[in-house]
Write a protein that holds these residues in place. Structure first.
Motif, PDB file in Angstrom:
ATOM      1  N   LEU A  35      32.582  64.486  50.448  1.00 55.23           N
ATOM      2  CA  LEU A  35      32.910  63.295  50.861  1.00 55.23           C
ATOM      3  C   LEU A  35      33.080  63.154  49.526  1.00 55.23           C
ATOM      4  N   GLU A  38      38.067  60.465  48.530  1.00 54.51           N
ATOM      5  CA  GLU A  38      38.437  59.530  48.080  1.00 54.51           C
ATOM      6  C   GLU A  38      38.920  60.171  46.382  1.00 54.51           C
ATOM      7  N   TRP A 225      38.193  57.416  53.227  1.00 52.46           N
ATOM      8  CA  TRP A 225      36.804  57.831  53.721  1.00 52.46           C
ATOM      9  C   TRP A 225      37.155  57.094  54.955  1.00 52.46           C
ATOM     10  N   ILE A 226      38.651  56.788  55.592  1.00 56.56           N
ATOM     11  CA  ILE A 226      39.120  56.679  56.803  1.00 56.56           C
ATOM     12  C   ILE A 226      39.154  58.699  57.148  1.00 56.56           C
ATOM     13  N   ILE A 228      38.015  60.971  56.573  1.00 59.37           N
ATOM     14  CA  ILE A 228      36.226  61.227  56.677  1.00 59.37           C
ATOM     15  C   ILE A 228      36.365  61.325  58.094  1.00 59.37           C
ATOM     16  N   GLY A 229      36.171  59.818  59.040  1.00 58.70           N
ATOM     17  CA  GLY A 229      36.070  59.263  59.814  1.00 58.70           C
ATOM     18  C   GLY A 229      36.743  59.892  61.027  1.00 58.70           C
ATOM     19  N   ILE A 232      35.332  63.107  62.217  1.00 52.88           N
ATOM     20  CA  ILE A 232      35.175  63.523  63.907  1.00 52.88           C
ATOM     21  C   ILE A 232      35.422  62.993  64.586  1.00 52.88           C
ATOM     22  N   THR A 289      38.476  51.962  62.370  1.00 51.52           N
ATOM     23  CA  THR A 289      37.239  53.747  62.130  1.00 51.52           C
ATOM     24  C   THR A 289      36.466  53.394  62.427  1.00 51.52           C
ATOM     25  N   LEU A 293      34.782  56.295  65.807  1.00 47.78           N
ATOM     26  CA  LEU A 293      33.352  56.511  65.349  1.00 47.78           C
ATOM     27  C   LEU A 293      33.041  56.664  66.108  1.00 47.78           C
TER      28      LEU A 293
END
Lengths: 322, 377
Positions: A35, A38, A225-226, A228-229, A232, A289, A293
């Motif tokens: 995670l 960023e 963070w976007i 990481i979304g 998925i 985002t 998700l």
């Protein structure tokens, strides 16, 4: 509000997300959730900019960014692989660490002035393809073209090569991979490194190509963070990742452009008359985002697929996993 | 007991030794404290090295920070003021993390709490001459409701659609900041400034310095009633977690979700409720900050409190009572850190502390011994 301009700029800005997302796909496919994107992107952006400023060579900047972000990713690797700590908390710690380090070493960098950027050029021939040519191949940064190459290469590597098979194996069923003589933990170190280095490239793409400069933590403004979304949403597939990244890039660009004209589609443009409504536009990438998700998660349930089975679990030989 | 393969092999004085790791069957009670203290010390040393690298003097910096945070009663009072929001966002992290719900959104819930409390004063729902006995509780309730709403959305998405709460709560942070900005810049802007007008005195939490006419000693002490409310909140959270049936369910889900499901515990409902409780606590933190310190709604009311709360919760081993002293220490770090250059130093030290802390958990689970090769049993 010219759609060609929005898509052209959207691809450039989506390239940042693309590098970060594909890097994270490699890491997560190996069973490690990182995670700290960023933080690694910030370190990449800062060190690339600082290096380019000091040496005048943007390529050296990209190299140093890969090195710095790769090094930072190994902190996560040691903590989660060797010390078997919780990957969620370790990733968060990495974000703090990367943000802190880049703020400290990037102090004063925002007033540094002009720096040599990565080159932009058109691809002769391809540029004359109707519609797509002016969007994809006209006056884009070299990083955009590298992004085009990365997508099929990453897909081929993961799905069609032997090392790719090993990568999927250690993420799905590490004990079986281990029994076949694959060194699970060594490969996981490697793919955390790959993810880190690509995050570094993503950071360098921001500060040396897409939106040049160093704006402390606002440089990335949550794009890690976007990404990481998007992993998925992409179902850990590089091709879907490309679609998601470019769509997000275009969205970010559209938000900037929508406030310009007095009228949209012949109607009075409320964002022009009250610029503060722009704050609602600023929410869109983050709200999207979440929507993305929801779509990704529902699809995963429907198709009965999902994250790599061993994602988030340390591999300890001899212990019953899964 | 199974032993693991060695990490390192090395020569020591002619005989061959290797480090061997064995899982610990049980942990002595003092070990956690020693290891945590060791990790924090190690982190401060690392932070000092980085300070030296950027041309600072770590000893002077640390001494300065200690003095600026705990040097006299005045600055200690300021430290407690800083600790107040930290206690609440840390409690927010504690309740969620205990159920292994990764609510990273305390920051946004904190902002929304400030917004909800401002609604009472600025809409205005209650006229400015309302008695503080009504005004303050109304602000607290609205702050907690707004924070709970901000926790409900990701909680609902997690429970119903299995949406990853780490990312959704984080995205909600950005949305919350933009939401507040719209109100600060446009709706409630005072004369074009990026802040609302000052709240009437009836919406201020009482501070010690307000009583300096009666007790001269209190002059200049900014500590406000919010600190007491934060202490009460810590006690309430402790009671919920360790004395109530709900807390038992939360802990059981966190330790073993499968067992909890077989025991008939409603995981969907608990996911939503815990996220709301977590959001309400963070929201209360936001309310206390604007009612006790800034007395208006403005931007930048939090310097990353939500994230610091995560570290504090982890350092406190998710114990609501331990959260209080650790929040005070971190309050000092934030207070003193404001005057340290470069400005990223407090963030960096927090990051290093968290990294060392989670790395050190390994020592709690495993015993590392030096064994002579050939002498192994």
């Amino acid at each position: 509000m010219d759609p060609i301009i929005i898509l052209h700029a959207g691809i450039a800005s989506g390239t940042v997300l693309l590098f970060a997302t594909i890097g994270e796909i490699f890491t997560e496919r190996s069973g490690i959730l990182n995670l700290g994107l960023e933080g690694m992107m910030l370190i990449g952006a800062m060190s690339a900019y600082k290096t380019a400023l000091a040496t005048g060579n943007p390529w050296l900047g990209v190299f140093v960014a890969m090195l710095a972000a790769g090094l930072l990713s190994q902190v996560h690797a040691i903590i989660t692989i060797q010390l078997q700590a919780d990957q969620v908390v370790s990733g968060l710690a990495l974000t703090f660490l990367g943000t802190g380090l880049s703020l400290v070493f990037g102090e004063g960098l925002s007033k540094a002035g002009a720096v040599a950027l990565l080159p932009s050029f058109s691809i002769p021939g391809l540029v004359s393809i109707p519609f797509l040519g002016p969007i994809m191949f006209e006056d884009q940064s070299v990083m955009v073209y590298l992004g085009y190459l990365l997508v099929p290469l990453a897909w081929y590597y993961i799905n069609r090569t032997r090392p790719g098979l090993h990568l999927r194996a250690i993420g799905e069923y590490p004990a079986a991979a281990d029994a076949l003589g694959i060194n699970v933990n060594r490969l996981r170190y490697f793919y955390v490194l790959v993810g880190g280095m690509l995050a570094g490239v993503a950071g360098a793409t921001i500060s040396l190509a897409v939106s040049p400069g160093w704006f402390s933590h606002l440089t990335t403004s949550g794009q890690g963070w976007i990404a990481i979304g998007l992993v998925i949403f992409a179902q850990w597939d590089p091709i879907r990742a490309a679609g998601g990244s470019y769509a997000f890039g275009a969205l970010r660009r559209m938000i900037l452009d929508i406030q310009g004209p007095m009228k949209i589609f012949g109607l009075r443009n409320p964002f022009y008359y009250n610029p503060y409504w722009g704050f609602f536009l600023q929410m869109l990438p983050y709200a999207f985002t979440i929507v993305v998700l929801v779509i990704g998660s529902r699809e995963a349930i429907r198709k009965r697929m999902g994250s790599p089975a061993a994602l988030g679990l340390p591999y300890i030989r001899g212990e019953r996993g899964l | 007991m199974t032993t693991k393969p060695s990490l390192f092999a090395q020569y020591r004085g002619g005989a061959r030794f290797r480090l061997r790791m064995e899982p610990r069957m049980k942990q002595p009670g003092w070990l956690g404290l020693i290891v945590s203290l060791g990790a924090v010390t190690f982190a401060l040393v690392l932070g000092g090295i980085v300070l030296m690298l950027v041309g600072g003097d770590p000893f002077r910096a640390y001494a300065f920070m200690a003095k600026a945070a705990f040097g006299d009663i005045g600055v200690f009072s300021d430290t407690l003021v800083k600790a107040t929001p930290l206690i609440l966002v840390s409690l927010a992290a504690v309740v969620a993390f205990r159920m292994r719900l990764w609510n990273i959104g305390a920051e946004g819930q904190f902002y929304l709490g400030a917004f909800g409390a401002s609604l009472v004063v600025l809409t205005p729902i209650l006229p400015p001459e309302t008695s503080p006995w009504l005004m303050i509780p109304a602000m607290m309730i609205m702050g907690m409701l707004a924070g709970a709403l901000w926790g409900f959305i990701p909680g609902y998405l997690k429970a119903k659609y299995n949406v990853n709460e780490i990312i959704s709560t984080l995205m909600m942070n950005y949305i919350a900041v933009a939401w507040n900005n719209y109100f600060i810049f446009d709706v409630w802007s005072e004369g074009g400034f990026q802040m609302s007008r000052q709240f009437p005195k009836t919406a201020w939490l009482p501070r010690l310095t307000d009583y300096s006419a009666q007790v001269p000693m209190f002059r200049g002490l900014t500590i406000h009633l919010g600190f007491v409310i934060a202490l009460i909140a810590a006690g309430v959270v402790w009671w919920i977690m360790y004395r109530s049936r709900w807390g038992y369910e939360i802990r059981l889900i966190g330790d073993n979700p499968r067992a909890a499901r077989y025991a008939g515990i409603n995981i969907v409902r608990n996911t939503i409720l815990v996220m709301m409780l977590s959001g309400a606590l963070a929201g209360l933190g936001g309310m206390l900050e604007i009612s006790g310190v800034v007395h208006r709604l403005q931007g930048a009311i939090s310097s990353g409190y939500g994230f610091t709360g995560i570290i504090i919760a982890w350092l406190a081993k998710l114990n609501p009572i331990l959260v209080v002293p650790i929040s005070i220490l971190f309050g000092g770090l934030l207070l003193a850190g404001r005057e340290i250059q470069p400005s990223g130093i407090p963030m960096l030290i927090q990051g290093i502390i968290l990294v060392c802390l989670i790395g050190s958990d390994f020592l709690l689970r495993n015993r590392i011994r030096l064994v002579q090769i050939g002498q192994e049993a």
